[in-house]
Design a protein around this motif. Structure first.
Motif, PDB file in Angstrom:
ATOM      1  N   TYR A 133      -5.090  -2.763  -0.088  1.00 40.62           N
ATOM      2  CA  TYR A 133      -6.527  -2.706   0.129  1.00 40.62           C
ATOM      3  C   TYR A 133      -6.967  -1.262  -0.032  1.00 40.62           C
ATOM      4  N   GLU A 134      -7.940  -1.042  -0.914  1.00 42.66           N
ATOM      5  CA  GLU A 134      -8.492   0.289  -1.128  1.00 42.66           C
ATOM      6  C   GLU A 134      -9.845   0.359  -0.428  1.00 42.66           C
ATOM      7  N   GLY A 135      -9.921   1.179   0.626  1.00 45.27           N
ATOM      8  CA  GLY A 135     -11.132   1.260   1.433  1.00 45.27           C
ATOM      9  C   GLY A 135     -11.878   2.560   1.236  1.00 45.27           C
ATOM     10  N   PHE A 136     -13.198   2.455   1.177  1.00 39.59           N
ATOM     11  CA  PHE A 136     -14.045   3.649   1.079  1.00 39.59           C
ATOM     12  C   PHE A 136     -15.364   3.347   1.781  1.00 39.59           C
ATOM     13  N   GLY A 137     -15.571   4.000   2.940  1.00 37.44           N
ATOM     14  CA  GLY A 137     -16.760   3.721   3.736  1.00 37.44           C
ATOM     15  C   GLY A 137     -16.731   2.289   4.243  1.00 37.44           C
ATOM     16  N   ASN A 138     -17.841   1.582   4.080  1.00 40.38           N
ATOM     17  CA  ASN A 138     -17.872   0.183   4.508  1.00 40.38           C
ATOM     18  C   ASN A 138     -17.584  -0.776   3.359  1.00 40.38           C
ATOM     19  N   GLU A 139     -17.033  -0.260   2.286  1.00 39.22           N
ATOM     20  CA  GLU A 139     -16.669  -1.082   1.136  1.00 39.22           C
ATOM     21  C   GLU A 139     -15.148  -1.044   0.933  1.00 39.22           C
ATOM     22  N   GLY A 140     -14.689  -1.906   0.059  1.00 38.16           N
ATOM     23  CA  GLY A 140     -13.266  -1.932  -0.261  1.00 38.16           C
ATOM     24  C   GLY A 140     -12.909  -3.174  -1.035  1.00 38.16           C
ATOM     25  N   SER A 141     -11.693  -3.226  -1.537  1.00 37.69           N
ATOM     26  CA  SER A 141     -11.240  -4.395  -2.295  1.00 37.69           C
ATOM     27  C   SER A 141      -9.739  -4.542  -2.161  1.00 37.69           C
ATOM     28  N   PHE A 142      -9.302  -5.783  -2.207  1.00 37.71           N
ATOM     29  CA  PHE A 142      -7.871  -6.081  -2.231  1.00 37.71           C
ATOM     30  C   PHE A 142      -7.354  -5.867  -3.649  1.00 37.71           C
ATOM     31  N   VAL A 143      -6.114  -5.399  -3.744  1.00 39.67           N
ATOM     32  CA  VAL A 143      -5.516  -5.139  -5.048  1.00 39.67           C
ATOM     33  C   VAL A 143      -4.118  -5.754  -5.094  1.00 39.67           C
ATOM     34  N   VAL A 144      -3.888  -6.536  -6.117  1.00 37.50           N
ATOM     35  CA  VAL A 144      -2.568  -7.117  -6.399  1.00 37.50           C
ATOM     36  C   VAL A 144      -1.923  -6.289  -7.503  1.00 37.50           C
ATOM     37  N   HIS A 145      -0.704  -5.833  -7.272  1.00 36.84           N
ATOM     38  CA  HIS A 145       0.009  -5.017  -8.256  1.00 36.84           C
ATOM     39  C   HIS A 145       1.182  -5.801  -8.837  1.00 36.84           C
ATOM     40  N   VAL A 146       1.174  -5.942 -10.163  1.00 39.08           N
ATOM     41  CA  VAL A 146       2.269  -6.614 -10.873  1.00 39.08           C
ATOM     42  C   VAL A 146       2.690  -5.738 -12.055  1.00 39.08           C
TER      43      VAL A 146
ATOM     44  N   LEU B 185       3.220   5.652  -9.911  1.00 42.29           N
ATOM     45  CA  LEU B 185       2.168   6.667 -10.043  1.00 42.29           C
ATOM     46  C   LEU B 185       0.854   6.173  -9.439  1.00 42.29           C
ATOM     47  N   GLU B 186       0.568   4.887  -9.595  1.00 47.38           N
ATOM     48  CA  GLU B 186      -0.665   4.321  -9.062  1.00 47.38           C
ATOM     49  C   GLU B 186      -0.688   4.393  -7.530  1.00 47.38           C
ATOM     50  N   LEU B 187       0.446   4.134  -6.892  1.00 41.47           N
ATOM     51  CA  LEU B 187       0.502   4.161  -5.434  1.00 41.47           C
ATOM     52  C   LEU B 187       0.339   5.569  -4.877  1.00 41.47           C
ATOM     53  N   ALA B 188       0.517   6.564  -5.712  1.00 43.90           N
ATOM     54  CA  ALA B 188       0.358   7.954  -5.261  1.00 43.90           C
ATOM     55  C   ALA B 188      -1.100   8.406  -5.326  1.00 43.90           C
ATOM     56  N   LYS B 189      -2.014   7.501  -5.700  1.00 44.77           N
ATOM     57  CA  LYS B 189      -3.413   7.884  -5.838  1.00 44.77           C
ATOM     58  C   LYS B 189      -4.213   7.724  -4.550  1.00 44.77           C
ATOM     59  N   GLY B 190      -3.548   7.226  -3.493  1.00 47.02           N
ATOM     60  CA  GLY B 190      -4.231   7.108  -2.217  1.00 47.02           C
ATOM     61  C   GLY B 190      -4.552   8.472  -1.641  1.00 47.02           C
ATOM     62  N   GLN B 191      -5.448   8.492  -0.657  1.00 47.62           N
ATOM     63  CA  GLN B 191      -5.855   9.759  -0.072  1.00 47.62           C
ATOM     64  C   GLN B 191      -4.641  10.507   0.484  1.00 47.62           C
ATOM     65  N   ASN B 192      -4.538  11.783   0.103  1.00 42.79           N
ATOM     66  CA  ASN B 192      -3.419  12.644   0.505  1.00 42.79           C
ATOM     67  C   ASN B 192      -2.058  12.096   0.061  1.00 42.79           C
TER      68      ASN B 192
ATOM     69  N   GLN C 279     -13.326   7.988  -5.290  1.00 44.48           N
ATOM     70  CA  GLN C 279     -12.328   8.777  -6.016  1.00 44.48           C
ATOM     71  C   GLN C 279     -11.028   8.919  -5.224  1.00 44.48           C
ATOM     72  N   SER C 280     -11.128   8.855  -3.903  1.00 42.78           N
ATOM     73  CA  SER C 280      -9.942   9.036  -3.057  1.00 42.78           C
ATOM     74  C   SER C 280      -9.977   8.036  -1.912  1.00 42.78           C
ATOM     75  N   PRO C 281      -9.648   6.756  -2.193  1.00 41.80           N
ATOM     76  CA  PRO C 281      -9.746   5.719  -1.163  1.00 41.80           C
ATOM     77  C   PRO C 281      -8.596   5.806  -0.159  1.00 41.80           C
ATOM     78  N   ILE C 282      -8.815   5.145   0.974  1.00 45.01           N
ATOM     79  CA  ILE C 282      -7.726   4.931   1.925  1.00 45.01           C
ATOM     80  C   ILE C 282      -6.942   3.725   1.422  1.00 45.01           C
ATOM     81  N   LEU C 283      -5.665   3.917   1.128  1.00 45.38           N
ATOM     82  CA  LEU C 283      -4.838   2.862   0.561  1.00 45.38           C
ATOM     83  C   LEU C 283      -3.994   2.226   1.665  1.00 45.38           C
ATOM     84  N   HIS C 284      -4.217   0.937   1.895  1.00 46.09           N
ATOM     85  CA  HIS C 284      -3.461   0.182   2.899  1.00 46.09           C
ATOM     86  C   HIS C 284      -2.496  -0.765   2.188  1.00 46.09           C
ATOM     87  N   ARG C 285      -1.303  -0.897   2.763  1.00 44.59           N
ATOM     88  CA  ARG C 285      -0.363  -1.924   2.291  1.00 44.59           C
ATOM     89  C   ARG C 285      -0.139  -2.920   3.415  1.00 44.59           C
ATOM     90  N   PHE C 286      -0.417  -4.187   3.109  1.00 44.11           N
ATOM     91  CA  PHE C 286      -0.210  -5.257   4.075  1.00 44.11           C
ATOM     92  C   PHE C 286       1.122  -5.946   3.782  1.00 44.11           C
TER      93      PHE C 286
END
Length: 348
Positions: free
Chosen positions: A172-185, A231-238, A332-339
């Motif tokens: 889940y990529e969160g930014f403010g009160n918005e966000g979206s689930f992301v499936v990685h394959v 590389l994609e997983l390294a794009k989360g904030q910090n 540009q720099s979302p909070i990246l959550h892994r469930f």
């Protein structure tokens, strides 16, 4: 005898003033104050009803009370300009109940004790606690890919058969009160679930105010290689991932400032999905996808938070909201959550 001569109200006023002198405080004058210090709250015990008057300002209502015996407080509805005269006397810290239109004012001395607890706000005042982990690398990357299985949901169906999906490693990529689930394959991965079936699945997080299904914001990212996924997983904030371990139930309750709507129209259909998957005894986190309506929160402060906390208490792992998940993130720099595991979709 003194009470009979002066009247009980005058005696209590005199004693209160004496107390003010004896404690070393400057003598205070009686005034009009909001009970509990908050709008849209009325006293739980209002005392004797002394009638009501229309088309009055707050000041006129207060004056009418002072000239009406034995009026000690008012319930004033400013939108309708209606004045209710009440007999209840208060110190300022008595119990109150939310009201959509009115508030209790009392005549007396301003309450100086500890304030009542402030309801949890929709937007946190500071970053919520998170369990941060570094993105995987090397041979560990593959086990972080998303997998899923979907089944038909119980309950009513309209234009399409609704689906329930159990995901592992959904993001889940969160930014403010918005966000979206992301499936990685990863492209051409032989043991991956069917992307086409997931794209075609009719998933509903709940029912909206117009009795429409609420679809999740869900996208599928297909990578050319495991290295590209890394590389994609390294794009989360910090360059960090917020880990959400255990099971999570994502749903969008309707009108959840009301406990009945929240539990029976929102939470219950989602919990049936756990039953279908055999996960009803597994502790879970409630991930609430519905936001708050500002005007409603102002009229019934704290109710959204109470109902959301109730979801988390039932599940055992607490509550995560969309706003908390996105706090501090940007496009540009979302909070990246892994469930670790997440269930979404319901049929009723």
């Amino acid at each position: 005898a003194l009470a009979a001569w002066t009247g009980e109200d005058a005696l209590s006023d005199a004693l209160a003033e004496a107390g003010a002198f004896s404690s070393g405080r400057r003598l205070e004058e009686k005034g009009w104050y909001l009970l509990a210090g908050r709008e849209f709250m009325v006293a739980a015990v209002e005392g004797k009803d002394l009638g009501h008057h229309g088309d009055m300002s707050l000041e006129q209502c207060q004056s009418r009370c002072q000239n009406t015996s034995p009026c000690n407080s008012i319930a004033y509805c400013k939108g309708d300009r209606v004045c209710w005269l009440k007999g209840g006397s208060y110190k300022g810290d008595e119990a109150v109940n939310p009201h959509q239109a009115c508030a209790t004012y009392y005549r007396g001395f301003k309450y100086k004790g500890p304030p009542r607890p402030t309801p949890r706000p929709e937007v946190p005042k500071e970053a919520p606690p998170r369990k941060w982990c570094a993105p995987p690398s090397g041979q560990d990357v593959e086990r972080y890919l998303t997998t899923w299985r979907c089944i038909d949901a119980f309950g009513s169906h309209f234009e399409a058969t609704r689906k329930i999906c159990l995901f592992r490693n959904i993001y889940y990529e969160g930014f403010g009160n918005e966000g979206s689930f992301v499936v990685h394959v990863v492209r051409h991965c032989s043991n991956a679930p069917s992307r086409a079936e997931l794209e075609a699945a009719h998933i509903s997080l709940g029912v909206g105010s117009g009795f429409n299904d609420v679809p999740p914001k869900l996208r599928i990212m297909e990578h050319v290689s495991l290295h590209a996924f890394e590389l994609e997983l390294a794009k989360g904030q910090n360059r960090q991932i917020s880990e959400q371990s255990g099971l999570t139930l994502a749903f969008a309750p309707v009108y959840h400032f009301n406990v009945g709507h929240g539990l029976f129209d929102g939470f219950y259909p989602a919990f049936v999905s756990l039953l279908q998957l055999g996960l009803q005894d597994t502790p879970f986190r409630a991930f609430v996808q519905s936001g708050w309506i500002e005007d409603v929160e102002r009229q019934v402060p704290g109710m959204y938070a109470k109902v959301e906390d109730l979801f988390g208490s039932i599940g055992g792992l607490g509550t995560l909201t969309r706003v908390y998940a996105g706090y501090g993130g940007t496009h540009q720099s979302p909070i990246l959550h892994r469930f670790e595991e997440l269930v979404m979709g319901s049929g009723t």
